[in-house]
Design an enzyme around this catalytic site. Sequence first.
Site, short mmCIF file in Angstrom:
data_model
loop_
_atom_site.label_atom_id
_atom_site.label_comp_id
_atom_site.label_asym_id
_atom_site.label_seq_id
_atom_site.Cartn_x
_atom_site.Cartn_y
_atom_site.Cartn_z
N ASP A 23 27.05 -16.11 43.69
CA ASP A 23 25.75 -15.68 44.20
C ASP A 23 25.12 -14.65 43.25
O ASP A 23 23.90 -14.65 43.03
CB ASP A 23 25.86 -15.08 45.61
CG ASP A 23 25.59 -16.12 46.71
OD1 ASP A 23 25.86 -17.31 46.46
OD2 ASP A 23 25.11 -15.73 47.79
N ASP A 39 36.24 -6.96 41.19
CA ASP A 39 35.15 -6.01 41.48
C ASP A 39 34.47 -5.56 40.19
O ASP A 39 33.24 -5.47 40.10
CB ASP A 39 35.65 -4.81 42.30
CG ASP A 39 36.85 -4.11 41.68
OD1 ASP A 39 37.52 -4.69 40.81
OD2 ASP A 39 37.12 -2.95 42.06
N LYS A 72 42.35 -9.73 41.91
CA LYS A 72 42.62 -8.34 42.31
C LYS A 72 44.13 -8.14 42.32
O LYS A 72 44.75 -7.97 43.37
CB LYS A 72 42.02 -8.08 43.71
CG LYS A 72 40.52 -7.89 43.72
CD LYS A 72 40.06 -6.51 43.23
CE LYS A 72 40.39 -5.43 44.24
NZ LYS A 72 39.95 -4.09 43.73
N TYR A 115 39.87 -19.32 52.38
CA TYR A 115 39.04 -20.27 53.13
C TYR A 115 39.89 -21.19 53.99
O TYR A 115 39.45 -21.64 55.04
CB TYR A 115 38.21 -21.13 52.17
CG TYR A 115 36.88 -20.52 51.80
CD1 TYR A 115 36.82 -19.30 51.15
CD2 TYR A 115 35.69 -21.17 52.10
CE1 TYR A 115 35.60 -18.74 50.81
CE2 TYR A 115 34.47 -20.62 51.76
CZ TYR A 115 34.43 -19.40 51.13
OH TYR A 115 33.22 -18.86 50.80
N ASP A 140 32.88 -17.39 45.48
CA ASP A 140 31.72 -17.47 46.37
C ASP A 140 30.79 -16.30 46.10
O ASP A 140 29.58 -16.47 45.92
CB ASP A 140 32.21 -17.45 47.83
CG ASP A 140 31.07 -17.59 48.81
OD1 ASP A 140 30.18 -18.41 48.58
OD2 ASP A 140 31.08 -16.84 49.82
#
Length: 370
Positions: free
Chosen positions: A254, A226, A193, A142, A250
Amino acid sequence: MAKNSLFLLPGDGIGPEIMAEVETIIAFLNGKGLTDFSLDRGLVGGCAYDAHGAAISEADMAKALAADAVLFGAVGGPKWDSVPYNCRPEAGLLRLRKDLGLFANLRPAICYPALADASSLKREVVEGLDILIVRELTGGVYFGEPKEIVTLENGEKRAVDTQVYTTHEIERIARVAFDLAKARNGRVSSAEKRNVMKSGVLWNQVVTKIGKEEYADVKLDHILADNCAMQLVRWPKQFDVILTDNLFGDVLSDIGAMLTGSLGMLPSASLGAPDAATGKRKALYEPVHGSAPDIAGTGAANPIAMIASFGMALRYSFGLIDLAGKLDDAIARVLGKGLRTKDIAQKGEATIDTRAMGAAILAEFKALVG
Ligand code: IPM
Ligand code: MG
């Protein structure tokens, strides 16, 4: 009682409507003498751009920095789709996070039993769910530099975002997650990751070290981000605290929101480091959902995430744990009685509007507070 200052930034779209429901709750608490909040209001997002030509004015930034806590609604809408990138509504929120040093974003995903059927997942998968996503909020892709689009010699364009984390940034967010896990079920799942990204390798190493050296009593797992997304929709109850970076947080939050039945249900707290002198943390509380311009002004907005965000302010900024618990209970009772805004209603179920939902929660809260 010393006055506690709250700075309200309702923002755009449904922001002002849901913030109004929090204001009635604050008026009740102040009227009862249970709190002594002083309120000030400012502009953020598209409305700030219209008024000042910036996503937040310097004067409002100064007020946010000075307040004991900021309550934030939502920003953005199609009206501002083509404003300059630096002035886009989201820039106001990102500046607040960065300049207030709000590196720790707490996003609880709690599925009230009454809402288990509103989730797109099966009831047994989500009923009773209570997990906490701890998202790093001031670093990573970000804010990493360079962040640019450049034109190459051959005329082609090249876009760069930079994912960057330092040891210190990982350590401090890890400690927040471990501390919170200790007060919950004692488990942290750290998602990165490391199989693809250097920042993931470092994240993994630093979290492992902090866990081993400082939190031997907390069980730590590492999970690829993932796979974490997949596990969240497969069997979310396996998690307690999920610790992750800004971008993965983020996305994962959701998913977390939808597990609870609606994005309209998820509150969040964004906290800074404790002040060396006072021990107080800078803080901003906001619903995870956006400004929903399509339903703004129609009364269809669900105020629960905003009200629950205020509940998190009571808990984390003002230590009013009992009141915060009662506010959560009031929400659960209203849902238990079958009251629904449109976003959480089943097909054919009657719905109530934003103000009626706010009023119902306040009525239950009044009964609980006595
Ligand atoms: C969130 C939002 C923000 C983010 C946007 C509005 C900048 O999606 O708080 O999750 O990406 O962090
Ligand atoms: Mg988001």
